[in-house]
Motif scaffolding. Structure first.
Motif, PDB file in Angstrom:
ATOM      1  N   HIS A 173     168.563 142.962  23.337  1.00  0.00           N
ATOM      2  CA  HIS A 173     169.924 143.423  23.609  1.00  0.00           C
ATOM      3  C   HIS A 173     170.315 142.697  24.985  1.00  0.00           C
ATOM      4  N   GLY A 174     171.706 142.624  25.266  1.00  0.00           N
ATOM      5  CA  GLY A 174     171.967 142.300  26.396  1.00  0.00           C
ATOM      6  C   GLY A 174     171.594 140.794  26.872  1.00  0.00           C
ATOM      7  N   GLU A 175     171.319 140.653  28.058  1.00  0.00           N
ATOM      8  CA  GLU A 175     170.822 139.290  28.571  1.00  0.00           C
ATOM      9  C   GLU A 175     169.725 138.830  27.908  1.00  0.00           C
ATOM     10  N   ALA A 176     168.519 139.650  27.651  1.00  0.00           N
ATOM     11  CA  ALA A 176     167.508 139.338  26.702  1.00  0.00           C
ATOM     12  C   ALA A 176     167.921 138.573  25.299  1.00  0.00           C
ATOM     13  N   ALA A 177     168.862 139.127  24.642  1.00  0.00           N
ATOM     14  CA  ALA A 177     169.403 138.633  23.405  1.00  0.00           C
ATOM     15  C   ALA A 177     170.023 137.602  23.672  1.00  0.00           C
ATOM     16  N   ILE A 178     170.790 137.267  24.787  1.00  0.00           N
ATOM     17  CA  ILE A 178     171.552 135.818  24.889  1.00  0.00           C
ATOM     18  C   ILE A 178     170.289 134.757  25.260  1.00  0.00           C
ATOM     19  N   ARG A 179     169.547 135.223  25.985  1.00  0.00           N
ATOM     20  CA  ARG A 179     168.266 134.385  26.331  1.00  0.00           C
ATOM     21  C   ARG A 179     167.602 133.974  25.022  1.00  0.00           C
ATOM     22  N   HIS A 180     167.467 134.658  24.335  1.00  0.00           N
ATOM     23  CA  HIS A 180     166.582 134.510  23.130  1.00  0.00           C
ATOM     24  C   HIS A 180     167.295 133.550  21.965  1.00  0.00           C
ATOM     25  N   VAL A 181     168.761 133.613  21.927  1.00  0.00           N
ATOM     26  CA  VAL A 181     169.378 132.904  21.011  1.00  0.00           C
ATOM     27  C   VAL A 181     169.784 131.463  21.858  1.00  0.00           C
ATOM     28  N   PHE A 182     169.689 131.266  22.954  1.00  0.00           N
ATOM     29  CA  PHE A 182     169.715 130.097  23.632  1.00  0.00           C
ATOM     30  C   PHE A 182     168.632 129.484  23.515  1.00  0.00           C
ATOM     31  N   ARG A 183     167.472 129.947  23.367  1.00  0.00           N
ATOM     32  CA  ARG A 183     166.057 129.382  23.596  1.00  0.00           C
ATOM     33  C   ARG A 183     166.006 128.897  21.927  1.00  0.00           C
ATOM     34  N   VAL A 184     166.390 129.522  21.057  1.00  0.00           N
ATOM     35  CA  VAL A 184     166.096 129.307  19.523  1.00  0.00           C
ATOM     36  C   VAL A 184     167.181 127.994  19.179  1.00  0.00           C
ATOM     37  N   ALA A 185     168.359 128.108  19.885  1.00  0.00           N
ATOM     38  CA  ALA A 185     169.084 126.821  19.524  1.00  0.00           C
ATOM     39  C   ALA A 185     168.820 125.464  20.153  1.00  0.00           C
ATOM     40  N   ALA A 186     167.989 125.809  21.359  1.00  0.00           N
ATOM     41  CA  ALA A 186     167.356 124.608  22.015  1.00  0.00           C
ATOM     42  C   ALA A 186     166.128 124.234  21.573  1.00  0.00           C
ATOM     43  N   SER A 187     165.625 125.049  20.547  1.00  0.00           N
ATOM     44  CA  SER A 187     164.294 124.789  20.011  1.00  0.00           C
ATOM     45  C   SER A 187     163.151 124.863  20.949  1.00  0.00           C
ATOM     46  N   LEU A 188     163.313 125.771  21.801  1.00  0.00           N
ATOM     47  CA  LEU A 188     162.294 126.105  22.666  1.00  0.00           C
ATOM     48  C   LEU A 188     161.573 127.369  22.127  1.00  0.00           C
ATOM     49  N   ASP A 189     161.995 127.966  21.090  1.00  0.00           N
ATOM     50  CA  ASP A 189     161.083 128.977  20.246  1.00  0.00           C
ATOM     51  C   ASP A 189     160.644 128.694  18.917  1.00  0.00           C
ATOM     52  N   SER A 190     160.749 127.174  18.656  1.00  0.00           N
ATOM     53  CA  SER A 190     160.356 126.644  17.487  1.00  0.00           C
ATOM     54  C   SER A 190     158.856 126.407  17.162  1.00  0.00           C
ATOM     55  N   MET A 191     158.486 126.387  15.998  1.00  0.00           N
ATOM     56  CA  MET A 191     157.025 125.948  15.974  1.00  0.00           C
ATOM     57  C   MET A 191     156.615 124.729  16.595  1.00  0.00           C
ATOM     58  N   VAL A 192     157.441 123.596  16.399  1.00  0.00           N
ATOM     59  CA  VAL A 192     157.421 122.517  17.184  1.00  0.00           C
ATOM     60  C   VAL A 192     158.233 122.324  18.050  1.00  0.00           C
ATOM     61  N   VAL A 193     158.196 122.538  19.534  1.00  0.00           N
ATOM     62  CA  VAL A 193     159.207 122.358  20.198  1.00  0.00           C
ATOM     63  C   VAL A 193     159.758 121.339  20.227  1.00  0.00           C
ATOM     64  N   GLY A 194     161.283 121.214  20.394  1.00  0.00           N
ATOM     65  CA  GLY A 194     161.985 120.185  20.524  1.00  0.00           C
ATOM     66  C   GLY A 194     162.653 119.654  19.025  1.00  0.00           C
ATOM     67  N   GLU A 195     162.375 120.323  18.019  1.00  0.00           N
ATOM     68  CA  GLU A 195     162.439 119.570  16.695  1.00  0.00           C
ATOM     69  C   GLU A 195     163.870 119.922  16.412  1.00  0.00           C
ATOM     70  N   PRO A 196     164.834 119.219  15.794  1.00  0.00           N
ATOM     71  CA  PRO A 196     166.252 119.195  15.871  1.00  0.00           C
ATOM     72  C   PRO A 196     166.889 120.021  14.651  1.00  0.00           C
ATOM     73  N   GLN A 197     165.974 120.449  13.790  1.00  0.00           N
ATOM     74  CA  GLN A 197     166.639 121.091  12.562  1.00  0.00           C
ATOM     75  C   GLN A 197     167.460 122.382  12.935  1.00  0.00           C
ATOM     76  N   ILE A 198     166.631 123.121  13.813  1.00  0.00           N
ATOM     77  CA  ILE A 198     166.928 124.733  13.842  1.00  0.00           C
ATOM     78  C   ILE A 198     168.741 124.695  14.343  1.00  0.00           C
ATOM     79  N   LEU A 199     168.820 123.867  15.292  1.00  0.00           N
ATOM     80  CA  LEU A 199     170.283 123.737  15.643  1.00  0.00           C
ATOM     81  C   LEU A 199     171.326 123.557  14.537  1.00  0.00           C
ATOM     82  N   GLY A 200     171.032 122.562  13.712  1.00  0.00           N
ATOM     83  CA  GLY A 200     171.667 122.644  12.422  1.00  0.00           C
ATOM     84  C   GLY A 200     171.796 123.865  11.598  1.00  0.00           C
ATOM     85  N   GLN A 201     170.684 124.372  11.472  1.00  0.00           N
ATOM     86  CA  GLN A 201     170.516 125.742  10.608  1.00  0.00           C
ATOM     87  C   GLN A 201     171.285 126.840  11.246  1.00  0.00           C
TER      88      GLN A 201
END
Length: 436
Positions: A92-120
């Motif tokens: 929640h709060g700042e931690a939630a914001i950080r998590h979603v930003f990292r997911v969208a930027a593919s920093l939390d992906s199985m393969v860091v940098g993969e482009p599919q997650i942003l489209g999803q």
């Protein structure tokens, strides 16, 4: 109003658990309606991919809201809470914001940098917008996440190097040949690795694909998929000279291509270079082939070495990306913090405007000889007075909101001016006030 995230991913749950919690992408209406119908959940978005299921929501009751979302996930998929909860994470709060930003930027992906997650995530947001489960906060939040992901891709090289064996083969071919648009690929074998590599080569513009396999029917099937040509396995060396790139992945227990074979092929090609990629274990191609002039041979160990090097580079770039996210969190959190003051600012302006209009109408009713131009000037003068009077309290409220100290000022203004908070504080008014 707080942003919360509840979900699970490849880091916390096996594929068996993830598939039980997945939402069908073509049937998002029902779950989104049920999500925002939960007590004190005002907005909601559901992201469901093969590697993660996450819910982004807004609530005033952080602990209660996250508990209700967890219960919703368990009940909707008919999974006992005691089975599901150990795999769930919540922020929640700042931690939630950080998590979603990292997911969208593919920093939390199985393969860091993969482009599919942003489209999803964009697809998930599209469903939420279509079914009206997102509002002012999540709309702004997701658009900010998209811009953060774009910044990361623009300002770092997080996605610039191959991190799969099949794509590494393509990258190596491009280093050897440069442009692939006039090159032909020969696939020896019709398995999954060959198929994936063929897709990568075609996406990078190769001219054509030939496929051979001990079972000719499988070669025909794959060749049809890629609009290529099937070759009988027994006729391999009759066609090999036509290929610039050869990718081999068979189950043969011994070499199927030796140095003498390749010397003859190169002679027929008039010494034009060839690139051999051997991803079979045991190897299909004799290592001595690499000694033939104008021939480049890479095996699985070579390719995995390239992948390992590229992964190290991506991880270094990921550190730069984390810095970008730190900057963007501050900007978004600053905006989010002002929202508590916004209804009061709008109501205060509305109250002053109401008084101004009433007094102006009384004055103008007894002032019959004014010209239209004079009336217009009087209107502008009174509006300017109101704006000047409101400038200081409005600025103070916004600054207090950015520091998380709005309650004292908001309560004082509401009591001093007898302000009513109504549904008239629309999304447009709020954004307009905040972006002045």
């Amino acid at each position: 109003m707080n942003i919360v995230v509840v979900g699970l991913s490849h880091k916390t749950a096996t594929v068996e658990i993830r598939e039980k919690v997945a939402f069908a992408p073509t049937h998002m209406d029902k779950p989104l309606r049920e999500l925002v119908a939960l007590e004190d959940i005002t907005e909601g978005i559901i992201v469901s991919t093969c590697n993660r299921v996450e819910i982004y929501a807004t609530t005033r009751d952080i602990a209660g809201g996250m508990a209700r979302i967890k219960r919703f996930l368990a009940d909707y998929h008919h999974i006992p809470m005691e089975t599901l909860e150990p795999h769930l994470y919540s922020h929640h709060g700042e931690a939630a914001i950080r998590h979603v930003f990292r997911v969208a930027a593919s920093l939390d992906s199985m393969v860091v940098g993969e482009p599919q997650i942003l489209g999803q995530i964009k697809t998930a947001y599209g469903y939420a917008a279509e079914y009206k489960s997102s509002g002012i906060i999540l709309n702004r939040f997701l658009h900010k996440a998209f811009s953060v992901a774009k910044r990361v891709r623009t300002e770092t090289k997080i996605a610039s190097s191959a991190v799969s064996v099949s794509f590494a083969a393509v990258e190596l071919a491009k280093k050897i040949f440069g442009d692939l648009s006039d090159k032909t690929v020969m696939l020896i074998g019709a398995g999954e690795m060959c198929e994936l590599a063929a897709k990568h080569f075609l996406n990078n513009g190769v001219r054509g694909v030939m496929v051979t396999n001990r079972t000719f029917e499988r070669a025909v099937k794959m060749a049809e998929e890629f609009d290529g040509k099937a070759v009988n396995f027994e006729e391999l060396f009759d066609h090999l000279h036509k290929a610039d790139i050869v990718l081999s992945s068979t189950g043969a227990p011994h070499h199927i291509i030796g140095p003498k074979d390749v010397e003859e092929v190169i002679r027929r090609r008039r010494q034009k270079p060839m690139f051999f990629i051997d991803i079979a274990v045991p190897r299909d191609i004799d290592s001595r082939v690499n000694k033939v002039s104008n021939v480049y041979l890479y095996d699985m160990d070579d390719l995995q070495g390239v992948v390992a090097t590229n992964l190290e580079q991506r991880n270094r770039e990921a550190q730069k990306a984390e810095g970008i996210i730190d900057q963007e969190i501050g900007q978004f959190f600053k905006w989010l913090s002002t929202l508590d003051a916004t209804p009061t600012i709008v109501a205060l302006r509305g109250k002053f405007e109401e008084v101004r209009q009433a007094e102006l109408e009384k004055t103008l009713a007894n002032w019959k000889d004014l010209t239209p131009e004079e009336r217009k000037r009087l209107e502008a003068c009174t509006a300017a007075i109101v704006n000047k009077l409101l400038h200081q309290p409005t600025s103070l409220l916004k600054r207090a909101g950015q520091g998380g100290r709005t309650d004292l000022y908001v309560d004082a203004l509401r009591n001093l001016f007898d302000l009513e908070m109504t549904a008239q504080t629309t999304e447009t008014e709020e954004l307009g006030e905040l972006e002045e």
